[in-house]
Write an enzyme that holds these catalytic residues in place. Structure first.
Site, PDB file in Angstrom:
ATOM      1  N   GLU A   5     -58.349  30.324  39.104  1.00 16.52           N
ATOM      2  CA  GLU A   5     -57.259  30.596  40.034  1.00 16.52           C
ATOM      3  C   GLU A   5     -55.941  30.603  39.262  1.00 16.52           C
ATOM      4  O   GLU A   5     -55.753  29.724  38.428  1.00 16.52           O
ATOM      5  CB  GLU A   5     -57.186  29.541  41.136  1.00 16.52           C
ATOM      6  CG  GLU A   5     -56.187  29.926  42.211  1.00 16.52           C
ATOM      7  CD  GLU A   5     -56.134  28.933  43.384  1.00 16.52           C
ATOM      8  OE1 GLU A   5     -56.830  27.911  43.346  1.00 16.52           O
ATOM      9  OE2 GLU A   5     -55.389  29.208  44.320  1.00 16.52           O
ATOM     10  N   GLU A  14     -59.774  18.892  47.499  1.00 18.14           N
ATOM     11  CA  GLU A  14     -60.634  19.907  46.880  1.00 18.14           C
ATOM     12  C   GLU A  14     -61.923  20.065  47.683  1.00 18.14           C
ATOM     13  O   GLU A  14     -62.418  21.177  47.865  1.00 18.14           O
ATOM     14  CB  GLU A  14     -60.935  19.570  45.421  1.00 18.14           C
ATOM     15  CG  GLU A  14     -59.703  19.362  44.543  1.00 18.14           C
ATOM     16  CD  GLU A  14     -58.672  20.472  44.609  1.00 18.14           C
ATOM     17  OE1 GLU A  14     -59.038  21.631  44.852  1.00 18.14           O
ATOM     18  OE2 GLU A  14     -57.470  20.159  44.431  1.00 18.14           O
ATOM     19  N   GLY A  18     -53.697  19.655  39.144  1.00 22.11           N
ATOM     20  CA  GLY A  18     -54.435  18.450  39.486  1.00 22.11           C
ATOM     21  C   GLY A  18     -55.933  18.698  39.493  1.00 22.11           C
ATOM     22  O   GLY A  18     -56.694  17.989  38.835  1.00 22.11           O
ATOM     23  N   HIS A  43     -61.408  22.189  50.749  1.00 26.38           N
ATOM     24  CA  HIS A  43     -61.299  23.615  50.463  1.00 26.38           C
ATOM     25  C   HIS A  43     -62.638  24.335  50.650  1.00 26.38           C
ATOM     26  O   HIS A  43     -62.660  25.561  50.790  1.00 26.38           O
ATOM     27  CB  HIS A  43     -60.864  23.846  49.006  1.00 26.38           C
ATOM     28  CG  HIS A  43     -59.380  23.971  48.809  1.00 26.38           C
ATOM     29  ND1 HIS A  43     -58.575  24.746  49.610  1.00 26.38           N
ATOM     30  CD2 HIS A  43     -58.552  23.436  47.862  1.00 26.38           C
ATOM     31  CE1 HIS A  43     -57.317  24.684  49.167  1.00 26.38           C
ATOM     32  NE2 HIS A  43     -57.275  23.896  48.115  1.00 26.38           N
ATOM     33  N   GLU A  73     -60.875  23.860  43.283  1.00 32.08           N
ATOM     34  CA  GLU A  73     -61.941  23.798  44.284  1.00 32.08           C
ATOM     35  C   GLU A  73     -63.089  24.779  44.062  1.00 32.08           C
ATOM     36  O   GLU A  73     -63.760  25.158  45.015  1.00 32.08           O
ATOM     37  CB  GLU A  73     -61.323  24.063  45.663  1.00 32.08           C
ATOM     38  CG  GLU A  73     -60.852  25.518  45.894  1.00 32.08           C
ATOM     39  CD  GLU A  73     -59.362  25.758  45.651  1.00 32.08           C
ATOM     40  OE1 GLU A  73     -58.742  24.986  44.894  1.00 32.08           O
ATOM     41  OE2 GLU A  73     -58.833  26.730  46.213  1.00 32.08           O
TER      42      GLU A  73
HETATM   43  N1  PHE Z   1     -56.187  25.506  44.102  1.00 37.51           N
HETATM   44  C1  PHE Z   1     -55.877  24.262  43.438  1.00 37.51           C
HETATM   45  C2  PHE Z   1     -55.627  23.276  44.540  1.00 37.51           C
HETATM   46  O1  PHE Z   1     -56.246  22.842  45.253  1.00 37.51           O
HETATM   47  C3  PHE Z   1     -54.657  24.269  42.613  1.00 37.51           C
HETATM   48  C4  PHE Z   1     -54.731  25.077  41.381  1.00 37.51           C
HETATM   49  C5  PHE Z   1     -54.072  26.275  41.307  1.00 37.51           C
HETATM   50  C6  PHE Z   1     -55.443  24.634  40.301  1.00 37.51           C
HETATM   51  C7  PHE Z   1     -54.134  27.054  40.177  1.00 37.51           C
HETATM   52  C8  PHE Z   1     -55.482  25.362  39.160  1.00 37.51           C
HETATM   53  C9  PHE Z   1     -54.816  26.584  39.093  1.00 37.51           C
HETATM   54  O2  PHE Z   1     -54.749  22.928  45.062  1.00 37.51           O
HETATM   55 ZN    ZN Z   2     -55.514  23.264  47.181  1.00 45.37          ZN
END
Ligand code: PHE
Ligand code: ZN
Length: 889
Positions: free
Chosen positions: A121, A298, A261, A301, A264
């Protein structure tokens, strides 16, 4: 910088479906080969060529249905691969080579210490292979991984493992299949020599789920707490949201080098060690609380993000705002809802409010971006959660749950928009949310200006809402605001059943809707006009209005109170949020009024503090009362105060805040409060955490007092606290205390710091605390100390945790030193430029520190701006370029 801007309204669906994605990874030192087979189906009515995203890939082979393509049948540039002539249905085979060992950006496939892992992501998958790297292309993934058998005995990917065993040439191979179609950003792969903690969970429909937390072997002893949290989160999501887990296995992997952090990925969450490991000697109380919220976040999600995902990245808050709301509710249910709300609002105010009034202000659903990774913001996450919370407030608990059920039912397995979410809420509740949608579209924190008019028979509140212009949004429309309020007199709730019997009465002609007071005496109005008048009749003369209870909307409030009102509310308001808010407002006023010479506010604040301290001595050990008082006793931070009075010299704010701290420190016998709250054997439970929170708040004031009145005693006390500490919470408090003593010389402090480092140098997360404490030390000479620490053997700029612990902690958590002259700005500029070369995500986030220059007084603002200009003269990544350009615009 002339990077391309992406606009929300330019969304076009992809012309192909990718029904299956087969991946084959051959992990080898120096070069990893990735083969992919995409089963492509053209959507009816489309004619365009097949365009796949890909960055930094070494293309080795490309074929369709087994036939290698000739050079004139495709084209490649540095961001995509285009295949010109693609029929109705075919198999696209691509082989690329990549170099994970050299990947310090930590996106795509990279190496963290001895393990391989991925972060996809938002747009990381394109660094792994050519692919339609967009969230609205969902595919079933099958992944084969081959690696050295000895060094990488654990090979993981999404879904269920379908095979594993030695290869003919003595390596080791595993295959994984994920039956749930997903976008590429949820793909994950891990390979390493990992230890595992195993457990299991039986879902409410009776399915067994294997739970596994993997880490490097030396960390596996720190995974019990997150495992327990995970099981509670799984149960809670079934009970509260009706959501059940769907695969046979749920895995978490702890990784030391990670930009955020946690992530997911379907069935295989990847966590920064800092968001998962929790043990009394390596995690403070605050860290335990954080781990609890991230593990839950997480996991949640899996439904809000994975089963139902985002159509495009402008919809990011669809999954993030909603999931933050869900994790906040989980933590509230597991702990104290009041305290959770207070802590969340404090962080919203100090992180998100400044963003929303600065040059990067954007709506919860942004309209454009250059780099989506710059939009993983407080606004998308935290304000997004506030917007979901307001919907929940407006609908009420049952209708909100029905709306969530409808949303999940309707959209399971698809990629949708925020509009789809709001529509589900609207359809199931019958409520018209058309005006409410403005909360998603309009940037900026609304300001509520409240004025009282009192007469013998009535109290009238004139409530005006306004909002400052933000970039691209010069004029603002009024927003529908759920406004929860009550009335307090004689320390009692005044509205509500009893109030009505007594003939008190509230009315409001302008609000769209006024709910009757609930049993607790809270009224919720929906104020959707620029001006709302609320009148109360027959109130006692000493009645005070308790406004924005539970922080019912994300607003700034400007409400001049008559003398004594805030003190009364801070001690007696039955709504704990409003009580804390009154205390914070009073303390903030005392700091900000210091220059104007009026001693009354300070006297009122000190009287309140004395009363709070007295209440603290009598407070029960119920896990809540002590922590609430501790929260009220903490002074609002400089960042939030500057937000209230932009243009003020931040060092003047710092000095005034320090002066009030001294006065408070001298006003109460804080040491007896410390002694009344001993810490016993460490337990990360609510009761002990509340007690430690009060103890450490009192300790800060006690040490401040002793530092000025009895330095020997101060040193003795901190030394014994350090010796007696049996956990990191106490140890870090002692170290912070020692380092902050102005009466103690550098040499003595150095001894304590060396001992601490020697004892804990093997625990990376504890070393981070050691850096953090020094980085935030407000005593003079901060920049020199931080520069020296950069040379320390444990500092490593390619590890984001270390950069956060030293560089961000200094720039964002040490206003006294960071804003002392312009040396630190320039120093930060150099860090940003250096780091941008290998980790653009980290650099861009650091750059956000400087873009708030307009909030500061003129000389400082100009110096910060000068540093931004200096940064802009370098060759920058699009990420950092966007932040800097917008910061200067
Ligand atoms: N989607 C992750 C979260 O729960 C955050 C994240 C974004 C991690 C981009 C890594 C890279 O919140
Ligand atoms: Zn998130």
């Amino acid at each position: 910088m002339n990077e391309k801007t992406t606009h929300r309204l330019e969304y076009r669906p992809y012309s192909f479906e990718v029904s299956e994605t087969q991946l084959e990874f051959d992990l080898r030192d120096g070069e990893t080969v990735v083969q992919s087979v995409l089963s492509i189906v053209r959507k009816p009515g489309t004619t365009d060529s097949l365009v796949l995203d890909g960055v930094g890939l070494d293309l080795r082979r490309i074929a369709i249905d087994g036939v290698a393509l000739r050079g004139n049948e495709y084209s490649v540039d540095d961001r995509s691969l285009e295949i010109f002539d693609v029929g109705e249905r075919c198999r696209v085979e691509v082989t690329v080579a990549i170099r994970p060992e050299d990947n310090k950006a930590l996106e795509g496939l990279y190496k963290s210490r001895s393990m391989y892992c991925t972060q996809c992501e938002a747009e990381g998958f394109r660094h792994i292979t050519y692919y339609p790297d967009r969230p609205d292309v969902l595919s079933r993934f099958t992944t084969g991984i081959t690696a050295d058998a000895e060094r990488f005995p654990v090979l993981l990917s999404n879904g269920n493992r379908t095979a594993a065993g030695p290869t003919q040439d003595g390596r080791y191979r595993a295959t994984w299949h994920d039956p749930f179609p997903k976008p590429a950003y949820l793909f994950a792969l891990v390979a390493g020599d990992l230890a595992v903690l195993e457990d299991e969970f039986v879902t409410r429909s009776g399915r067994n789920v294997a739970l596994r937390i993997y880490s490097e072997p030396h960390n596996i002893g720190q995974c019990d707490f997150p495992m327990a949290v995970l099981k509670r989160a799984m149960r809670w999501d079934e009970e509260r949201f009706g959501r059940e887990y769907d695969l046979d296995v749920f895995m978490i992997v702890a990784v030391e080098d990670f930009n955020h952090g946690a992530m997911e990925n379907k069935g295989l969450n990847i966590f920064n060690t800092s968001a998962i490991l929790a043990h009394k000697d390596t995690a403070t109380d605050d860290r335990f609380t954080f781990v609890e919220s991230v593990v839950a976040h997480e996991y949640f999600h899996n439904w809000s993000g994975n089963r139902v995902t985002c159509r495009d990245w402008f919809q990011l808050s669809l999954k993030e705002g909603f999931t933050v709301y869900r994790d906040q509710e989980f933590s509230a249910d597991m702990n104290s809802p009041e305290l959770k709300r207070i802590d969340d609002v404090a962080s919203l105010r100090s992180d998100q409010f400044p963003e929303d009034s600065g040059p990067l202000a954007h709506p919860v659903r942004p309209d454009s971006y250059v780099e989506i990774s710059n939009f993983y913001t407080g606004t998308v996450y935290k304000k997004g959660a506030e917007v979901v919370r307001m919907i929940a407030t407006l609908l009420g608990r049952e209708r909100f749950r029905a709306g969530c059920d409808a949303y999940f039912d309707r959209h399971d397995g698809s990629a949708v928009t925020i509009e789809d979410f709001v529509k589900a809420m609207e359809d199931t509740s019958g409520l018209d949310l058309s005006l409410f949608r403005r909360w998603y579209a309009q940037a900026g924190t609304p300001i509520l200006s409240v004025r009282e008019r009192r007469s013998d028979e009535a109290l009238e509140l004139a409530i005006r809402q306004t909002c400052e212009p933000t970039p691209d949004q010069p004029t603002k429309q009024p927003l529908p605001i759920p406004l929860a309020l009550g009335v307090v007199s004689d320390g009692q709730e005044t509205l509500g059943a009893a109030g009505i019997e007594n003939g008190f009465d509230v009315s409001c002609e302008t609000a769209a809707e006024v709910q009757n007071p609930d049993a607790g005496g809270t009224v919720v109005l929906r104020a959707d006009q620029p001006e709302t008048i609320v009148s109360f009749r027959n109130l006692p003369a000493n009645a005070e209005v308790s406004l924005l209870r539970g922080f019912s909307a994300p607003l700034k409030v400007d409400y001049p109170r008559r003398p004594g009102a805030l003190g009364e509310l801070a001690l007696n308001d039955p709504d704990q949020f409003a009580r804390w808010d009154a205390a914070q407002t009073l303390l903030g006023n005392a700091i900000l009024d210091a220059g104007s010479g009026g001693g009354n506010v300070a006297d009122e604040a000190l009287a309140m503090v004395r009363a709070l301290a007295k209440a603290a001595l009598a407070a029960p050990d119920d896990g809540v009362a002590k922590a609430l008082i501790a929260a009220s006793l903490a002074l609002p931070n400089e960042s939030w105060l500057l937000e209230l009075v932009p243009g003020t010299d931040i060092l003047a704010i710092f000095d005034a805040r320090r002066a009030l701290t001294d006065q408070i420190a001298d006003a109460v016998d804080w040491l007896s409060l410390v002694e009344a709250n001993p810490t016993g054997a460490y337990r990360p439970d609510l009761r002990d955490m509340a007690r430690r929170r009060l103890r450490h708040q009192a300790l800060r004031y006690a040490l401040n007092h002793l530092d000025r009145t009895d330095p020997a005693r101060a040193h003795e006390l901190t030394t014994s606290l350090m010796t007696d500490a049996d956990n990191l919470t106490d140890r870090a408090a002692a170290l912070r205390g020692i380092v902050g003593l102005s009466s103690l010389n550098a040499e003595e402090k150095g001894k304590h710091l060396d001992t601490f480092y020697r004892d804990w140098s093997h625990e990376a997360l504890v070393v981070d605390v050691w850096f953090n404490v020094q980085a935030q030390n407000p005593l003079p000479g901060g920049l020199d100390r931080v520069r020296a620490l950069e040379q320390h053997e444990a500092f490593n700029p390619t590890n984001p945790n270390k950069v956060r612990a030293l560089v961000s902690a200094f720039a964002n958590g040490n206003p006294r030193n960071f804003h002392d002259g312009d040396g630190a700005y320039r120093w930060l500029g150099e860090k940003i430029v250096e780091i941008d070369v290998f980790n653009r995500n980290l650099a861009a986030r650091l750059a956000k520190t400087l873009i708030v220059w307009r909030r500061h007084d003129a000389p400082r603002g100009l110096a910060m701006r000068g540093t931004l200009e200096w940064i802009r003269d370098h060759e920058l990544s699009p990420d950092t370029g966007e932040v800097v350009d917008k910061g200067l615009a």
